[in-house]
Design an enzyme around this catalytic site. Sequence first.
Site, PDB file in Angstrom:
ATOM      1  CG  ASP A 143       5.895   3.512   0.639  1.00 36.44           C
ATOM      2  OD1 ASP A 143       6.235   4.068   1.706  1.00 36.44           O
ATOM      3  OD2 ASP A 143       4.705   3.359   0.297  1.00 36.44           O
TER       4      ASP A 143
ATOM      5  CE1 TYR B 122      -3.788   2.408   0.699  1.00 34.54           C
ATOM      6  CE2 TYR B 122      -2.367   3.294   2.412  1.00 34.54           C
ATOM      7  CZ  TYR B 122      -3.492   3.400   1.614  1.00 34.54           C
ATOM      8  OH  TYR B 122      -4.320   4.478   1.733  1.00 34.54           O
TER       9      TYR B 122
ATOM     10  CE  LYS C 230       2.450   5.037   8.314  1.00 32.04           C
ATOM     11  NZ  LYS C 230       1.043   5.158   8.665  1.00 32.04           N
TER      12      LYS C 230
HETATM   13  N1  HOZ Z   1      -3.751   2.930   6.102  1.00 30.39           N
HETATM   14  C1  HOZ Z   1      -3.194   3.358   7.332  1.00 30.39           C
HETATM   15  C2  HOZ Z   1      -2.367   2.297   7.950  1.00 30.39           C
HETATM   16  N2  HOZ Z   1      -1.600   1.498   7.098  1.00 30.39           N
HETATM   17  C3  HOZ Z   1      -4.281   3.746   8.284  1.00 30.39           C
HETATM   18  C4  HOZ Z   1      -4.164   5.129   8.670  1.00 30.39           C
HETATM   19  C5  HOZ Z   1      -5.214   5.593   9.684  1.00 30.39           C
HETATM   20  O1  HOZ Z   1      -6.325   5.127   9.701  1.00 30.39           O
HETATM   21  O2  HOZ Z   1      -4.860   6.458  10.452  1.00 30.39           O
END
Ligand code: HOZ
Length: 421
Positions: A239, A144, A262
Amino acid sequence: MKLEKSAAAFALAKKFMPGGVNSPVRSYQNVDCNPPFIARAKGSHIFDIDGNDFIDYVGSWGPMILGHAHEKIVDALKKAVERGTSYGAPTELETELAALVQKFYPSMEVMRMVNSGTESTMSALRVARGFTGREKIVKFIGCYHGHSDSLLVKAGSGAATFGEPSSPGVTFGTAQDTIAIPYNDISAVEKIFNECGEKIAAVIVEPVAGNMGLVLPEENFLEKLREVTKKFGALLIFDEVMSGFRVKIQNKIKPDLTCLGKIIGGGLPCAAYGGRAEIMRNVSPDGKIYQAGTLSGNPLAMTAGIETLKILIDTPNFSENLTAKTSKLIEGIKGVAQVPIQTPQAGSMFCIFFSNKKVKNYEDAASCNQAQFKKFFIAMLEQGIYLAPSQFETLFVSAAHDDLDFEKTINAAKIAFGELV
Ligand code: HOZ
């Protein structure tokens, strides 16, 4: 455990937002219960509006490597707020953060700050396409890279959790330029490059995949990717939005471009992409590839990022100690497991797959026992252990977690596993 106030808050939130949330996995739809609504967090703990106290292994999905509300970061932010929250103009803070980032990632010779991981991967792709003059990109099924159109094809994380790995709304034309192949399958990479290598601008990969649970690269997978992309003149994009500052991957292998998010913002919205100067100097205004943002390089985000990275640098053996701590927790969990599990670890990232077989790609991850995951998740939540509510996510340990947290977590896991037998 009481979740009455959270339930009421959730019902109200649903009136205003899809699923009552601003990011799908937070809705807990996949685990058939209501999410706790959070009031505050400190150290390794997160507290909801009903007064429940949880040991937190989500860590805001990765950023909180120092734990929540770290004193130094809070103090620096208080001072920064007094100086104004956004200028839309250059500051020295941006250069300071970039220089710190480069200490961890020397391959990022030139970089651009943005606001989210999605922006960073989306922009890196544009740069790769602009630089190579090619249109196709290769990604791996279950990886992802945020929710931009080009990358929302056979994606992991929430997209996989809710069974929409390729979202409606992504045009056929865009999806056609994204080639998705299985993770860890180097023969699939070679095959696609042999078929149309001259059209491929870049391969984008999570060097440690954290959005289909945690899946580690097989030996030589990343090295081979480097070799093939070089041979065909395509860029290799790492990534590291999740793995960045937690796992040392670039000691061995250097990508052309790196995407970070992050931790780089210390819990505030911040991300970056960067790489070889020869490539990055094509970004506007040095070059013609356009990308911009009002809140890019925001002074609060820069401040939190600078303080976080300084602590990582100044604390002796920070990374080694955190990794060792994580291994200790995993050993404890394995010790009480009463059903077959897999517990992959990369630095301070780990996950629990309910399977008796090593997970190497999305297909393996999707075939793990989801029913057991759900039951385990709920049993842990009820005992005050806050895990990611999806098998297709990763768990994070922070510097703030201590032995008592681990003891409570392992005891809770013993009970939770017991419910699965
Ligand atoms: N897709 C995010 C984790 N891989 C989730 C982010 C969120 O909901 O804060």
